[in-house]
Design a protein around this motif. Structure first.
Motif, PDB file in Angstrom:
ATOM      1  N   SER A 123      -9.151  -9.571   5.045  1.00  0.00           N
ATOM      2  CA  SER A 123      -8.580  -8.372   5.670  1.00  0.00           C
ATOM      3  C   SER A 123      -9.047  -7.051   5.062  1.00  0.00           C
ATOM      4  O   SER A 123      -8.925  -6.022   5.707  1.00  0.00           O
ATOM      5  N   LYS A 157      -6.557   0.249  16.976  1.00  0.00           N
ATOM      6  CA  LYS A 157      -5.645   1.391  17.059  1.00  0.00           C
ATOM      7  C   LYS A 157      -5.739   2.052  18.426  1.00  0.00           C
ATOM      8  O   LYS A 157      -4.746   2.439  19.007  1.00  0.00           O
ATOM      9  N   THR A 161       4.517   6.447  14.552  1.00  0.00           N
ATOM     10  CA  THR A 161       4.877   7.634  13.771  1.00  0.00           C
ATOM     11  C   THR A 161       3.904   8.722  14.201  1.00  0.00           C
ATOM     12  O   THR A 161       3.018   8.478  15.005  1.00  0.00           O
ATOM     13  N   GLY A 218       0.832  -1.211   0.000  1.00  0.00           N
ATOM     14  CA  GLY A 218       0.000   0.000   0.000  1.00  0.00           C
ATOM     15  C   GLY A 218       0.858   1.248   0.000  1.00  0.00           C
ATOM     16  O   GLY A 218       1.972   1.267  -0.524  1.00  0.00           O
ATOM     17  N   MET A 219       0.330   2.297   0.615  1.00  0.00           N
ATOM     18  CA  MET A 219       1.015   3.596   0.594  1.00  0.00           C
ATOM     19  C   MET A 219       2.376   3.544   1.288  1.00  0.00           C
ATOM     20  O   MET A 219       3.347   4.129   0.799  1.00  0.00           O
ATOM     21  N   VAL A 220       2.444   2.890   2.431  1.00  0.00           N
ATOM     22  CA  VAL A 220       3.725   2.841   3.150  1.00  0.00           C
ATOM     23  C   VAL A 220       4.755   2.101   2.298  1.00  0.00           C
ATOM     24  O   VAL A 220       5.895   2.550   2.136  1.00  0.00           O
ATOM     25  N   ASP A 267       0.340  -8.792  -2.239  1.00  0.00           N
ATOM     26  CA  ASP A 267      -0.870  -8.009  -1.980  1.00  0.00           C
ATOM     27  C   ASP A 267      -2.074  -8.856  -2.412  1.00  0.00           C
ATOM     28  O   ASP A 267      -1.910  -9.931  -3.006  1.00  0.00           O
ATOM     29  N   VAL A 309      -2.420 -13.906   0.723  1.00  0.00           N
ATOM     30  CA  VAL A 309      -3.515 -14.634   1.384  1.00  0.00           C
ATOM     31  C   VAL A 309      -4.451 -13.588   1.995  1.00  0.00           C
ATOM     32  O   VAL A 309      -4.015 -12.767   2.795  1.00  0.00           O
ATOM     33  N   ASP A 361       1.690  11.056   6.198  1.00  0.00           N
ATOM     34  CA  ASP A 361       1.499   9.887   7.052  1.00  0.00           C
ATOM     35  C   ASP A 361       2.382   8.697   6.654  1.00  0.00           C
ATOM     36  O   ASP A 361       3.223   8.240   7.429  1.00  0.00           O
ATOM     37  N   THR A 410      -5.028  -2.408   8.393  1.00  0.00           N
ATOM     38  CA  THR A 410      -5.310  -2.746   9.797  1.00  0.00           C
ATOM     39  C   THR A 410      -6.398  -3.817   9.884  1.00  0.00           C
ATOM     40  O   THR A 410      -7.450  -3.689   9.259  1.00  0.00           O
ATOM     41  N   GLY A 453       3.617   0.436  14.130  1.00  0.00           N
ATOM     42  CA  GLY A 453       4.662   1.458  13.990  1.00  0.00           C
ATOM     43  C   GLY A 453       4.271   2.781  14.632  1.00  0.00           C
ATOM     44  O   GLY A 453       3.146   3.259  14.485  1.00  0.00           O
ATOM     45  N   LEU A 491       0.018  -4.700   6.099  1.00  0.00           N
ATOM     46  CA  LEU A 491      -1.340  -4.876   5.569  1.00  0.00           C
ATOM     47  C   LEU A 491      -2.270  -3.793   6.114  1.00  0.00           C
ATOM     48  O   LEU A 491      -1.954  -3.139   7.096  1.00  0.00           O
ATOM     49  N   LYS A 497      -3.473  -4.623  -8.138  1.00  0.00           N
ATOM     50  CA  LYS A 497      -2.020  -4.555  -7.880  1.00  0.00           C
ATOM     51  C   LYS A 497      -1.316  -5.869  -8.220  1.00  0.00           C
ATOM     52  O   LYS A 497      -0.180  -5.862  -8.704  1.00  0.00           O
ATOM     53  N   TYR A 557       0.485 -15.065   8.097  1.00  0.00           N
ATOM     54  CA  TYR A 557       1.815 -14.819   7.511  1.00  0.00           C
ATOM     55  C   TYR A 557       2.908 -15.036   8.570  1.00  0.00           C
ATOM     56  O   TYR A 557       3.971 -15.581   8.283  1.00  0.00           O
TER      57      TYR A 557
HETATM   58  N1  LIG Z   1       2.033   6.460   9.455  1.00  0.00           N
HETATM   59  C1  LIG Z   1       1.371   5.446   8.987  1.00  0.00           C
HETATM   60  O1  LIG Z   1       0.972   5.483   7.839  1.00  0.00           O
HETATM   61  C2  LIG Z   1       1.157   4.240   9.838  1.00  0.00           C
HETATM   62  C3  LIG Z   1       1.565   4.273  11.165  1.00  0.00           C
HETATM   63  C4  LIG Z   1       1.426   3.126  11.932  1.00  0.00           C
HETATM   64  C5  LIG Z   1       0.883   1.972  11.390  1.00  0.00           C
HETATM   65  N2  LIG Z   1       0.467   1.973  10.099  1.00  0.00           N
HETATM   66  C6  LIG Z   1      -0.100   0.748   9.580  1.00  0.00           C
HETATM   67  O2  LIG Z   1       0.515   0.397   8.359  1.00  0.00           O
HETATM   68  C7  LIG Z   1      -0.406  -0.320   7.577  1.00  0.00           C
HETATM   69  C8  LIG Z   1      -0.264   0.090   6.122  1.00  0.00           C
HETATM   70  O3  LIG Z   1      -0.608   1.451   5.954  1.00  0.00           O
HETATM   71  P1  LIG Z   1      -0.839   2.007   4.496  1.00  0.00           P
HETATM   72  O4  LIG Z   1      -1.069   3.472   4.637  1.00  0.00           O
HETATM   73  O5  LIG Z   1       0.217   1.523   3.588  1.00  0.00           O
HETATM   74  O6  LIG Z   1      -2.229   1.283   4.154  1.00  0.00           O
HETATM   75  P2  LIG Z   1      -2.818   0.920   2.705  1.00  0.00           P
HETATM   76  O7  LIG Z   1      -4.248   0.653   2.913  1.00  0.00           O
HETATM   77  O8  LIG Z   1      -2.407   1.943   1.701  1.00  0.00           O
HETATM   78  O9  LIG Z   1      -2.036  -0.429   2.330  1.00  0.00           O
HETATM   79  C9  LIG Z   1      -2.320  -1.686   2.827  1.00  0.00           C
HETATM   80  C10 LIG Z   1      -2.075  -2.675   1.702  1.00  0.00           C
HETATM   81  O10 LIG Z   1      -2.210  -3.994   2.218  1.00  0.00           O
HETATM   82  C11 LIG Z   1      -2.900  -4.754   1.269  1.00  0.00           C
HETATM   83  N3  LIG Z   1      -3.470  -5.921   1.928  1.00  0.00           N
HETATM   84  C12 LIG Z   1      -4.572  -5.976   2.724  1.00  0.00           C
HETATM   85  N4  LIG Z   1      -4.766  -7.225   3.170  1.00  0.00           N
HETATM   86  C13 LIG Z   1      -3.763  -7.980   2.650  1.00  0.00           C
HETATM   87  C14 LIG Z   1      -3.423  -9.352   2.745  1.00  0.00           C
HETATM   88  N5  LIG Z   1      -4.177 -10.176   3.464  1.00  0.00           N
HETATM   89  N6  LIG Z   1      -2.305  -9.781   2.108  1.00  0.00           N
HETATM   90  C15 LIG Z   1      -1.539  -8.933   1.370  1.00  0.00           C
HETATM   91  N7  LIG Z   1      -1.830  -7.624   1.225  1.00  0.00           N
HETATM   92  C16 LIG Z   1      -2.924  -7.144   1.868  1.00  0.00           C
HETATM   93  C17 LIG Z   1      -3.941  -3.803   0.682  1.00  0.00           C
HETATM   94  O11 LIG Z   1      -4.460  -4.251  -0.542  1.00  0.00           O
HETATM   95  C18 LIG Z   1      -3.072  -2.543   0.550  1.00  0.00           C
HETATM   96  O12 LIG Z   1      -2.390  -2.531  -0.688  1.00  0.00           O
HETATM   97  C19 LIG Z   1      -1.797  -0.076   8.168  1.00  0.00           C
HETATM   98  O13 LIG Z   1      -2.294  -1.249   8.761  1.00  0.00           O
HETATM   99  C20 LIG Z   1      -1.552   0.940   9.244  1.00  0.00           C
HETATM  100  O14 LIG Z   1      -2.319   0.659  10.399  1.00  0.00           O
HETATM  101  C21 LIG Z   1       0.591   3.083   9.313  1.00  0.00           C
END
Ligand SMILES: NC(=O)c1ccc[n+]([C@@H]2O[C@H](COP(=O)([O-])OP(=O)(O)OC[C@H]3O[C@@H](n4cnc5c(N)ncnc54)[C@H](O)[C@@H]3O)[C@@H](O)[C@H]2O)c1
Length: 394
Positions: A96, A262, A216, A11-13, A55, A92, A321, A138, A214, A136, A60, A168
């Motif tokens: 989620s 959270k 942040t 995803g974004m991170v 993913d 898998v 973020d 949340t 994490g 993944l 994707k 996983y």
């Molecule tokens: N600053 C932050 O952005 C921050 C801080 C702390 C924790 N987090 C955690 O990091 C995680 C990711 O954040 P994000 O902004 O990238 O979210 P996002 O929604 O952009 O990305 C999550 C990705 O996981 C994929 N996914 C979901 N279920 C899956 C599975 N079973 N197997 C494989 N892929 C799967 C989704 O399709 C998506 O591409 C979140 O759970 C969030 O709680 C983020």
């Protein structure tokens, strides 16, 4: 050395991580936002290699990390063409992203969980990862507490009980036990490093699990401000902290069970740092699309100062973020490998305490990030990595 890394959840991170890492390697930017980016950890950025990514978003899977990053963040940062070599694989699902506007696919549509463990372990034998990075969406997950209960859930194909994260983590532990010792880094709130069953599993597998969630943005800043209050014996009366953002993660948190996960990881800091449970409201509160990935955070802390008078602290800020977590992940990968190579198994509190909102193991307390950073420096020093002199020279 090469630190071979598998991403779970692209995803974004993950987009910011793979793009930022390539840009640092190419010398296109400084490693700002990487906590130890200006220190010598003995593992260079060039030595981190992303060998696979998984993913379940059908838009994707099968695409390259280049295409996915161009679509998500191409209007903000240049996306290196080298990312065309990383093709996103099918993971898998285990429900989620249920309730989110994502067309999900997943190997679990075709195989039992027991078979899937073997399928993934076989794939990973080819990629030879040292590190798994779990990012993944949340999920709502409960700890197993007892290792047998976890093993039973896999055996019984109990899809109701298992989250994808727990699945996983189980498969990666098997890989660690049978093939190559590995670290599983969990930056999402599902309890892994806080679940005695998972920590035991990793101890038995001679691997390491780091987590959870994490740290942040607002939570580490709140923790450090509470440390500031505690060190001056200012009595905190109330804490209000909220986040509003417009990315998929915030949208996911509009689903109540996910938001509760959270809230749990964020609220534990108050009593742990102050020594008493000041009334508080600390949680991601809302989704507002136009804010995009740059969330709005607001914080209010009221406390009693000398002569019984009341002070108030108000902080407002906007944070990119996902990049803030991506920068932390660069060092989690390097530190995870350092801890593993120095013989750590189970979990590793000194790393968790600095990087996580709910640092495992379960019985461990949250400390402020200022305190955790100094302890992490000591932990590294015990392993022959001296960065203290560098800090002292400031
Ligand atoms: N600053 C932050 O952005 C921050 C801080 C702390 C924790 N987090 C955690 O990091 C995680 C990711 O954040 P994000 O902004 O990238 O979210 P996002 O929604 O952009 O990305 C999550 C990705 O996981 C994929 N996914 C979901 N279920 C899956 C599975 N079973 N197997 C494989 N892929 C799967 C989704 O399709 C998506 O591409 C979140 O759970 C969030 O709680 C983020």
């Amino acid at each position: 050395m090469v630190v071979r890394t598998v991403i779970l959840g692209h995803g974004m991170v993950a987009n910011h991580l793979v793009v930022g890492l390539e840009r640092i390697k190419n010398g296109d930017m400084e490693p700002y936002g990487v906590p130890f980016g200006n220190k010598d950890l003995g593992i260079d950025f060039d030595e981190i290699e992303i060998v696979a990514s998984y993913d379940i978003d059908s838009h994707k899977v099968g695409k390259t990390a280049y295409t996915v990053a161009r679509r998500a963040i191409g209007d903000q940062v240049p996306v290196p063409k080298s990312l065309r070599e990383l093709v996103i694989r099918e993971g898998v699902h285990l429900g989620s992203v249920e309730g989110l506007p994502i067309k999900a696919t997943g190997l679990d549509k075709r195989y039992s969980l027991g078979d899937l463990v073997d399928i993934l372990v076989d794939e990973w034998r080819e990629y030879e990862p040292d590190v798994f990075l779990n990012m993944l969406t949340t999920e709502h997950g409960k700890p197993f507490e007892d290792l047998e209960a976890l093993e039973y859930a896999i055996e019984e194909d109990n899809r109701e009980r298992l989250t994808a994260t727990q699945f996983y983590a189980y498969a990666a532990a098997k890989y660690s036990r049978e093939h190559k010792r590995a670290v599983f880094i969990n930056v999402i709130p599902v309890p892994l490093a806080n679940d005695p069953a998972i920590v035991k599993l990793y101890k038995l597998s001679k691997g390491l699990v780091l987590g959870d969630d994490g740290a942040t943005g607002a939570t580490p800043l709140t923790a450090d401000l509470l440390e500031h209050m505690a060190e001056r014996n200012r009595h905190v009366l109330s804490i209000a902290q909220f986040n509003i953002g417009g990315n998929m993660d915030f949208l996911a948190l509009t689903i109540p069970e996910k938001n509760i996960m959270k809230e749990f990881t964020k609220s534990s800091i108050v009593e742990d740092i102050l020594g008493y449970d000041a009334p508080h409201y600390i949680k991601p509160t809302g989704y507002l699309g136009p804010l995009g990935d740059k969330k709005f955070v607001s914080m209010h802390i009221e406390y009693i100062t000398f002569n019984g008078l009341r002070d108030e602290l108000v902080v407002n800020y906007r944070i990119n973020d996902s990049p803030s977590l991506a920068g932390m992940c660069v060092d989690l990968i390097r530190l995870g490998k350092i801890a593993l190579d120095s013989g750590c198994t189970g979990t590793c509190y000194p790393i968790n305490a600095f990087f996580m909102k709910k640092p495992g193991p379960k019985e461990a307390k949250s400390v402020s990030k200022i305190v955790a950073f100094q302890r992490l420096v000591d932990f590294l020093s015990e392993r022959g990595i001296e960065i203290l002199s560098d800090l002292e020279s400031r």
